[in-house]
Design a protein around this motif. Structure first.
Motif, PDB file in Angstrom:
ATOM      1  N   LEU A 102      40.609  -3.636 -16.595  1.00  7.88           N
ATOM      2  CA  LEU A 102      40.013  -4.365 -17.709  1.00  7.88           C
ATOM      3  C   LEU A 102      40.859  -5.585 -18.060  1.00  7.88           C
ATOM      4  O   LEU A 102      42.033  -5.478 -18.413  1.00  7.88           O
ATOM      5  N   ARG A 103      40.263  -6.771 -17.946  1.00  8.39           N
ATOM      6  CA  ARG A 103      40.943  -8.032 -18.248  1.00  8.39           C
ATOM      7  C   ARG A 103      40.010  -8.937 -19.037  1.00  8.39           C
ATOM      8  O   ARG A 103      38.791  -8.799 -18.990  1.00  8.39           O
ATOM      9  N   PHE A 104      40.628  -9.885 -19.768  1.00 11.58           N
ATOM     10  CA  PHE A 104      39.870 -10.778 -20.632  1.00 11.58           C
ATOM     11  C   PHE A 104      40.147 -12.249 -20.335  1.00 11.58           C
ATOM     12  O   PHE A 104      39.647 -13.116 -21.048  1.00 11.58           O
ATOM     13  N   ASP A 105      40.941 -12.530 -19.301  1.00 12.12           N
ATOM     14  CA  ASP A 105      41.198 -13.901 -18.890  1.00 12.12           C
ATOM     15  C   ASP A 105      41.684 -13.889 -17.454  1.00 12.12           C
ATOM     16  O   ASP A 105      41.938 -12.826 -16.871  1.00 12.12           O
ATOM     17  N   ASP A 106      41.774 -15.076 -16.888  1.00 15.12           N
ATOM     18  CA  ASP A 106      42.288 -15.234 -15.519  1.00 15.12           C
ATOM     19  C   ASP A 106      43.806 -15.329 -15.591  1.00 15.12           C
ATOM     20  O   ASP A 106      44.362 -16.266 -16.190  1.00 15.12           O
ATOM     21  N   LYS A 107      44.479 -14.393 -14.965  1.00 16.49           N
ATOM     22  CA  LYS A 107      45.932 -14.340 -15.058  1.00 16.49           C
ATOM     23  C   LYS A 107      46.588 -15.550 -14.407  1.00 16.49           C
ATOM     24  O   LYS A 107      47.664 -16.000 -14.830  1.00 16.49           O
ATOM     25  N   LEU A 108      45.971 -16.093 -13.350  1.00 17.44           N
ATOM     26  CA  LEU A 108      46.573 -17.226 -12.639  1.00 17.44           C
ATOM     27  C   LEU A 108      46.526 -18.517 -13.450  1.00 17.44           C
ATOM     28  O   LEU A 108      47.268 -19.458 -13.143  1.00 17.44           O
ATOM     29  N   SER A 109      45.663 -18.592 -14.455  1.00 17.84           N
ATOM     30  CA  SER A 109      45.579 -19.801 -15.274  1.00 17.84           C
ATOM     31  C   SER A 109      46.423 -19.726 -16.538  1.00 17.84           C
ATOM     32  O   SER A 109      46.392 -20.663 -17.349  1.00 17.84           O
ATOM     33  N   ARG A 110      47.186 -18.664 -16.727  1.00 15.62           N
ATOM     34  CA  ARG A 110      47.994 -18.532 -17.942  1.00 15.62           C
ATOM     35  C   ARG A 110      49.142 -19.525 -18.032  1.00 15.62           C
ATOM     36  O   ARG A 110      49.508 -19.925 -19.145  1.00 15.62           O
ATOM     37  N   PRO A 111      49.784 -19.940 -16.943  1.00 15.64           N
ATOM     38  CA  PRO A 111      50.881 -20.908 -17.108  1.00 15.64           C
ATOM     39  C   PRO A 111      50.472 -22.191 -17.821  1.00 15.64           C
ATOM     40  O   PRO A 111      51.297 -22.806 -18.505  1.00 15.64           O
ATOM     41  N   ARG A 112      49.215 -22.616 -17.704  1.00 12.56           N
ATOM     42  CA  ARG A 112      48.766 -23.807 -18.413  1.00 12.56           C
ATOM     43  C   ARG A 112      48.607 -23.541 -19.900  1.00 12.56           C
ATOM     44  O   ARG A 112      48.539 -24.492 -20.683  1.00 12.56           O
ATOM     45  N   ARG A 113      48.519 -22.273 -20.279  1.00  9.02           N
ATOM     46  CA  ARG A 113      48.320 -21.912 -21.685  1.00  9.02           C
ATOM     47  C   ARG A 113      49.503 -21.103 -22.210  1.00  9.02           C
ATOM     48  O   ARG A 113      49.354 -20.213 -23.011  1.00  9.02           O
ATOM     49  N   ARG A 114      50.676 -21.422 -21.723  1.00 11.61           N
ATOM     50  CA  ARG A 114      51.850 -20.610 -22.052  1.00 11.61           C
ATOM     51  C   ARG A 114      52.265 -20.751 -23.504  1.00 11.61           C
ATOM     52  O   ARG A 114      52.896 -19.850 -24.074  1.00 11.61           O
ATOM     53  N   GLU A 115      51.937 -21.864 -24.151  1.00  7.81           N
ATOM     54  CA  GLU A 115      52.373 -22.052 -25.530  1.00  7.81           C
ATOM     55  C   GLU A 115      51.663 -21.109 -26.493  1.00  7.81           C
ATOM     56  O   GLU A 115      52.145 -20.878 -27.602  1.00  7.81           O
ATOM     57  N   ASP A 116      50.512 -20.561 -26.107  1.00  5.49           N
ATOM     58  CA  ASP A 116      49.775 -19.621 -26.946  1.00  5.49           C
ATOM     59  C   ASP A 116      50.147 -18.203 -26.553  1.00  5.49           C
ATOM     60  O   ASP A 116      49.888 -17.780 -25.423  1.00  5.49           O
ATOM     61  N   LYS A 117      50.740 -17.465 -27.488  1.00  8.04           N
ATOM     62  CA  LYS A 117      51.157 -16.098 -27.178  1.00  8.04           C
ATOM     63  C   LYS A 117      49.967 -15.153 -27.053  1.00  8.04           C
ATOM     64  O   LYS A 117      50.090 -14.085 -26.458  1.00  8.04           O
ATOM     65  N   LEU A 118      48.833 -15.519 -27.604  1.00  8.37           N
ATOM     66  CA  LEU A 118      47.637 -14.678 -27.558  1.00  8.37           C
ATOM     67  C   LEU A 118      46.692 -15.117 -26.445  1.00  8.37           C
ATOM     68  O   LEU A 118      45.508 -14.812 -26.480  1.00  8.37           O
TER      69      LEU A 118
END
Length: 561
Positions: A188-204
């Motif tokens: 169960l996931r709610f986002d693409d894990k590979l795209s998280r580095p671009r959104r690193r400033e948001d902890k949520l």
């Protein structure tokens, strides 16, 4: 004669001193009574003028910036502003709610379901070897099983026992296998894990899209009443998380903190905000004021009730500019308080001391000897006290009536909670999302249809069961393989026949819909075993008696003839 004059002078001086003491006993701001004799000497008049000039005009705060008055003669009258909204479900919600399932679907929307299905399938294809694609009906069935586990108070029960043939429940085995349930929960996931580095400033970032879509509908579907409550909610979680909080006063102690605004009358969660920790290295100053202003943005004419973490003099002033009143407890170390309100020595039990400004009122109440309670209000402008035995101020009575909005939400959510043990904080937030959605949708449904199941006292449990059944049925009707348990197989057969029943016409022939599932063979004891009879499925082709492999012979069709 000289002695008489001295005695008369001493008597007049003592009387003037006594009158001065009596004048200091009067509260500041009250009209002092006029003197009965107008034949006073000029010296006495000059002394009286000096005493009135030296008399204090009020109580200074600790920081010296605020002057409090013991009376409300200069306090302005409170006139509540109109809220400009009709409390209760909005027109958008009332036009779309037809039954309990449709009420719940307004919170767990198709967009949230589709996003979760896409991200779960993406992660499943990457990490699970034998991953089978999940559709929206299967995900809703997974959610329905989580909800049923909460109805049965099984949040701490092993999922293996829920699927057990001896002590388990048929609906779980009829919906999906235990392996598939765990497979979906693990992927169960709610986002693409590979795209998280671009959104690193948001902890949520791992749950941000789903959270924003869900909280938007909380405000869209309901208008709060005049009385609202601000408090914190703790989602139990003990795994690894950068913004996990420790609150010893909460039952769970460790978890994810959520700032919440709830309607006092119904405990509807109107606005929620996840606390993701401090932004920099330094601790935030006036955090309670910032959170309260953000949570009440867009409101007008409401009365906010909060605890001493949020209440301050500056918050009351800012909320009044927004036409919102404030009632709450206040900490004793606040610099805007006068020292006179903090004293408890020689004060009678159940006594109250008030202090006023133009727009603020503070009361110090002594519930027992040596302890006082401080409350501040911008709604109450008079020193009102109840007539009961404890003589509680009206401010305290209103605070006790409105302070439990968020606490009651925690209580009702925890009664039938669907949360399961997990090591991932997005899943913990998703479980809390389901719990709050179930209660909010129940509030909407019972407000629109107050007569639904009215004589029964457990209406909320019936509502949750009906929602879970509506989520599970579409997936059961499409199931292609019958479960091993005969009772669970009967549940699947009944669901599929009910789904195919309306589509079947009166004409004879096979009804359209899913193909009928053959019934499983029952196991019976071997008739030839003497000491220990085995339970087998195979039977003799001639006498039709059950026989185990030790009492069977393999023979070809030619020799058999």
């Amino acid at each position: 004669m000289v002695l008489d004059r001295e005695s008369q002078d001493s008597d007049s001086s003592s009387s003037s001193e006594d009158s001065g003491d009596e004048d200091t006993d009067f509260s500041v701001g009250q009209e002092q009574p006029e003197s009965s004799s107008h034949e006073e000497s000029s010296d006495d008049e000059s002394e009286g003028e000096m005493e009135t000039e030296n008399a204090p005009s009020g109580w200074n705060s600790k920081n010296g910036k605020i002057i409090w008055s013991p009376t409300n003669l200069e306090t302005l009258r409170y006139v509540p502003a109109p809220t400009n909204i009709t409390p209760g479900p909005t027109h958008y919600a009332a036009a779309r709610i037809r039954d309990p399932a449709s009420s719940f679907s307004l919170f767990l929307t198709d967009e949230i379901v589709q996003l979760t299905v896409d991200m779960t399938n993406l992660h499943g294809r990457r990490s699970v070897a034998d991953w089978r694609e999940m559709d929206c009906d299967e995900f809703r069935a997974y959610v329905g099983l989580l909800i049923l586990a909460g109805v049965y108070r099984s949040k701490n029960e092993s999922s293996l026992s829920l699927w057990g043939e001896k002590y388990g429940r048929d609906i779980f085995r009829a919906t999906m296998s235990h392996k598939r349930f765990h497979q979906i929960g693990g992927a169960l996931r709610f986002d693409d894990k590979l795209s998280r580095p671009r959104r690193r400033e948001d902890k949520l970032t791992a749950f941000r899209k789903v959270w924003d879509m869900w909280t938007y509908h909380l405000e869209l579907l309901f208008n709060p009443d005049r009385d609202i409550c601000i408090d914190e909610q703790l989602v139990p979680y003990r795994g690894r998380c950068r913004f996990k909080q420790y609150i010893p006063s909460k039952p769970a102690k460790y978890g994810l903190k959520i700032w919440a605004v709830c309607n006092v009358k119904t405990s509807y969660a109107w606005r929620l905000q996840v606390y993701t920790g401090k932004a920099g290295d330094r601790a935030e100053v006036n955090q309670g004021m910032r959170v309260a202003l953000e949570l009440t943005e867009g409101l007008q004419g409401n009365v906010v009730t909060c605890d001493n973490f949020f209440t301050s003099f500056a918050l009351g002033e800012e909320l009044l500019r927004r036409k919102i009143a404030l009632v709450g407890t206040i900490r004793k170390n606040k610099t805007e308080l006068p020292p006179q309100l903090l004293q408890t020595r020689r004060r009678a039990i159940f006594s109250s001391v008030f202090a006023f400004t133009l727009t603020h009122t503070i009361v110090s109440y002594v519930p027992r000897r040596g302890k006082n309670v401080l409350l501040m209000s911008t709604k109450h402008r008079t020193p009102g006290v109840s007539e009961g035995q404890k003589r509680k101020p009206v401010i305290i009575q209103d605070y006790n009536r409105c302070k439990g909005g968020v606490d009651n939400l925690d209580k009702v959510v925890g009664t039938y909670s669907c949360r399961r043990r997990t090591n991932r904080w997005p899943v913990a937030l998703f479980h809390n999302l389901l719990d709050v959605s179930l209660y909010n949708s129940f509030v909407l449904w019972t407000t629109i249809d107050p007569a639904w199941k009215q004589p029964k006292k457990y209406r909320r449990r019936l509502y949750i069961e009906e929602v879970a059944e509506a989520l599970i049925k579409p997936h059961i009707s499409k199931r292609g393989r019958l479960p091993r348990s005969s009772s669970a197989a009967d549940v699947v057969t009944d669901a599929q026949s009910a789904a195919a029943g309306p589509a079947a016409g009166p004409a004879p022939g096979p009804a359209p819909g899913p193909a009928p599932i053959p019934k499983t063979k029952c196991r019976k004891q071997c008739q030839l075993c003497t000491d220990k009879r085995r339970r087998v499925v195979s039977t003799c082709c001639k006498c039709k008696k059950p026989a185990c492999k030790d009492h069977c012979l393999s023979i070809c069709s030619l020799c058999f003839k």
